[in-house]
Each structure stands twice: as C-alpha cells, then as structure tokens.
Design an enzyme around this catalytic site. Sequence first.
Site, PDB file in Angstrom:
ATOM      1  N   SER A   1       0.783  -0.725   0.162  1.00  0.00           N
ATOM      2  CA  SER A   1       0.186   0.002  -0.648  1.00  0.00           C
ATOM      3  C   SER A   1       0.358   0.975  -0.007  1.00  0.00           C
ATOM      4  O   SER A   1       1.534   1.149   0.761  1.00  0.00           O
ATOM      5  CB  SER A   1      -0.920   0.193   1.231  1.00  0.00           C
TER       6      SER A   1
ATOM      7  N   TYR B   1      -2.699  -0.635   9.889  1.00  0.00           N
ATOM      8  CA  TYR B   1      -2.831  -1.211   8.250  1.00  0.00           C
ATOM      9  C   TYR B   1      -1.081  -0.876   7.575  1.00  0.00           C
ATOM     10  O   TYR B   1      -0.775  -1.972   7.130  1.00  0.00           O
ATOM     11  CB  TYR B   1      -3.471  -0.587   7.811  1.00  0.00           C
TER      12      TYR B   1
HETATM   13  N1  NAD Z   1      -9.152  -1.014  -2.150  1.00  0.00           N
HETATM   14  C1  NAD Z   1      -8.156  -0.193  -1.908  1.00  0.00           C
HETATM   15  O1  NAD Z   1      -7.567   1.479  -1.449  1.00  0.00           O
HETATM   16  C2  NAD Z   1      -6.373  -0.805  -1.160  1.00  0.00           C
HETATM   17  C3  NAD Z   1      -5.189   0.102  -1.467  1.00  0.00           C
HETATM   18  C4  NAD Z   1      -4.360  -0.076  -0.730  1.00  0.00           C
HETATM   19  C5  NAD Z   1      -3.957  -1.740  -0.649  1.00  0.00           C
HETATM   20  N2  NAD Z   1      -4.747  -2.238  -0.568  1.00  0.00           N
HETATM   21  C6  NAD Z   1      -4.293  -3.934  -1.048  1.00  0.00           C
HETATM   22  O2  NAD Z   1      -5.045  -5.249  -1.919  1.00  0.00           O
HETATM   23  C7  NAD Z   1      -5.198  -6.264  -1.136  1.00  0.00           C
HETATM   24  C8  NAD Z   1      -6.605  -6.017  -1.709  1.00  0.00           C
HETATM   25  O3  NAD Z   1      -7.295  -5.176  -1.887  1.00  0.00           O
HETATM   26  P1  NAD Z   1      -8.967  -4.857  -2.150  1.00  0.00           P
HETATM   27  O4  NAD Z   1      -9.187  -3.620  -1.624  1.00  0.00           O
HETATM   28  O5  NAD Z   1      -9.034  -6.142  -3.008  1.00  0.00           O
HETATM   29  O6  NAD Z   1      -9.719  -5.742  -0.900  1.00  0.00           O
HETATM   30  P2  NAD Z   1     -10.521  -6.487  -0.453  1.00  0.00           P
HETATM   31  O7  NAD Z   1     -11.882  -6.964   0.452  1.00  0.00           O
HETATM   32  O8  NAD Z   1     -11.513  -6.559  -2.054  1.00  0.00           O
HETATM   33  O9  NAD Z   1     -10.178  -8.497  -0.708  1.00  0.00           O
HETATM   34  C9  NAD Z   1      -9.277  -8.335   0.505  1.00  0.00           C
HETATM   35  C10 NAD Z   1      -9.269 -10.293   0.029  1.00  0.00           C
HETATM   36  O10 NAD Z   1      -8.416 -10.941   0.833  1.00  0.00           O
HETATM   37  C11 NAD Z   1      -9.124 -12.131   1.690  1.00  0.00           C
HETATM   38  N3  NAD Z   1      -8.393 -12.290   3.114  1.00  0.00           N
HETATM   39  C12 NAD Z   1      -8.791 -11.152   3.892  1.00  0.00           C
HETATM   40  N4  NAD Z   1      -8.344 -12.464   5.194  1.00  0.00           N
HETATM   41  C13 NAD Z   1      -7.570 -13.587   4.261  1.00  0.00           C
HETATM   42  C14 NAD Z   1      -7.001 -14.600   4.908  1.00  0.00           C
HETATM   43  N5  NAD Z   1      -6.781 -14.889   6.901  1.00  0.00           N
HETATM   44  N6  NAD Z   1      -6.364 -15.902   4.530  1.00  0.00           N
HETATM   45  C15 NAD Z   1      -6.849 -14.941   2.920  1.00  0.00           C
HETATM   46  N7  NAD Z   1      -7.409 -14.713   2.112  1.00  0.00           N
HETATM   47  C16 NAD Z   1      -7.663 -13.342   3.207  1.00  0.00           C
HETATM   48  C17 NAD Z   1     -10.898 -11.606   1.542  1.00  0.00           C
HETATM   49  O11 NAD Z   1     -11.485 -13.266   1.835  1.00  0.00           O
HETATM   50  C18 NAD Z   1     -10.879 -11.057   0.494  1.00  0.00           C
HETATM   51  O12 NAD Z   1     -11.345 -11.903  -0.781  1.00  0.00           O
HETATM   52  C19 NAD Z   1      -4.958  -6.195   0.578  1.00  0.00           C
HETATM   53  O13 NAD Z   1      -3.744  -6.109   0.829  1.00  0.00           O
HETATM   54  C20 NAD Z   1      -5.266  -4.237   0.340  1.00  0.00           C
HETATM   55  O14 NAD Z   1      -4.541  -4.123   1.483  1.00  0.00           O
HETATM   56  C21 NAD Z   1      -6.001  -2.143  -1.314  1.00  0.00           C
END
Ligand code: NAD
Length: 266
Positions: A148, A161
Amino acid sequence: MTRTTESRAMQGKVALVTGAAGGIGAAVVRAIAERGGVTAAVDANSVALKETTEPLAAEGLRVEAFVADVTRPDDVEATVTAVEARLGPVDYLVNAAGILRLGDARNLSDTDWADTMAVNATGVFHMSRAVVNRMVPRRAGALVTVASNAAGTPRTQMAAYAASKAAATMFTKCLGLEVAEFGIRCNLVAPGSTDTPMLSSMWHDHDSGRETTVRGSLETYKVGIPLRKLATPREIADAVVFLLSEQASHITLHALTVDGGATLGV
Ligand SMILES: NC(=O)c1ccc[n+]([C@@H]2O[C@H](COP(=O)([O-])OP(=O)(O)OC[C@H]3O[C@@H](n4cnc5c(N)ncnc54)[C@H](O)[C@@H]3O)[C@@H](O)[C@H]2O)c1
C-alpha cells in the site's frame, strides 16, 4: 476485442494469487488468465471465491479455486502442495490477501492490531516462504506483494494497517535480496485508493466518500489524488502483471506505487 486475444504472454505459466475473491485479487486472476496463465485462486472466503472463479471458468479462462487462510502456516503449506500437485510448479505468486481495521493508534484493540499483522504481514511471510522454497531448486519464479502507499506515508486511523504493510514491504525486499541469485524476482505494487469493497468500507456515504478521497482533506493531511480519480482494480492488476512478466526481467526489490500521484511520488 477482449484482452484474451491481445496477448498470450503467460501461456502455460502457473500463478497462485491470494485474496483472489477480493477486488484487486480477482482482477489479477483475470489479467493472468487472459494472458494464458493457469491460476490458483486462493482466498479464505469460500462463498466469494466461488462467485469470483465460476464466471471466469465459464468464459473458458483457466482458474481453480483453493480455500485457505494465509494466517495459518499448515493451511498454507497444504494449499501450495495441493496447487502444485494439481496445476504444476508455481511460476508466479501474488500476495493480495489483506484486511483493513481503522482506529486511532492510541485506542486500537489488541485484536485489531494482531489480526491486521496476522493477515497483512505474517500471511505474506507464510505464503512467500512456502512458494519460494519450492521455486529455489527450480531457479525461477516471480513474486509480487500488494502492499500500500500507506506503507511509506503516515495516515490517520491507519496505524496498524500501515505498519503491517511496511512490514510486508521490507519482508518482500529482504526475501528478494536473498533469492536473487536463483533468478527469483520479488517486487511490490503499492496501490493508493482503489475502487474495491475495502475502500468503500472506509466511507460513511458512497458518493461523498468517493469525492472526498479524490479531493483530499486538509484535516487528515491527505492531498487527494492528482489524477482526479480512484484506481480501478484492473489498473492495479496491470502493474502486478507487468512486474511478474518477462518485460520486468531485470526488476527486483522494487515497490511500484500506483496511486494517481496521491503520495506525490515521494
Ligand atoms: N482497495 C484499496 O484502496 C487498497 C489500497 C492499497 C492497498 N490495498 C491492498 O490490496 C489488497 C487487495 O485489497 P482489495 O481492495 O482487493 O480488498 P478486498 O477486501 O476486496 O479483498 C481482500 C481479500 O482478501 C481475503 N482475505 C482476507 N483475509 C484473508 C486470509 N486470512 N486468508 C486468505 N484470504 C484472506 C478476503 O476474503 C478478500 O477476498 C490488500 O492487501 C489491500 O490491503 C488495497
């Protein structure tokens, strides 16, 4: 024209993607499958995983679902063994599973802190260790951890986070340093605000949340997004796929920020 016909650059490659039922993970699964790769879609949420993978398989893309919790080392080991037995040696690993728990640093609960570290940092460690140990004897492989832009920029309400993402970032770079001699590349994509359920969970109201995210807010020291839009999951996935691909064959230990300028390129 779909992207399926644009490129088969990942033909025959086996990828393992965690968080595959989430917004970004699902986009990565699609992007790899459209380039001809075979993808093991891994997530702890079995229902969402089924909903994500079935339509892709129905389109003829090669995707298989594996339910696993990245916080559990035994589960991770068993899953990687099952993936390799079923699909073949893993060429690419994408660590995209993640959770977000918001709260003032001084008032975070022990549970929120521990859960965040367990998924975002320790989960990356478990999965990377399991996969890279299998890549080393083969002297090939590429890994991308989705971290991130908060890993390098302090944000209010995001202490757990941001700390977990900083840990995952440095773990991935140190691992990459150790396995570079085997031809294994380890990189990161650092997204900013991306249009997924994780982002909208931060908003009280959908329209105003979106607008404030783009415009920024002085009270929380956020400058907004210079490109004036949220990222789509596909834009993040395209950066992940680039770092996995042969086009990035001399890039390792790199964190590629994809945030529309939100952290001012620092
Ligand atoms: N959406 C944003 O703005 C953003 C920004 C920066 C970084 N990210 C990062 O990108 C990645 C994906 O995020 P996203 O936005 O698609 O979120 P999301 O919540 O849509 O997806 C996250 C997925 O991780 C799975 N997950 C959670 N805990 C788990 C575990 N213990 N074992 C296996 N699976 C697990 C969830 O079931 C979910 O399907 C994450 O690492 C997030 O921190 C997202």
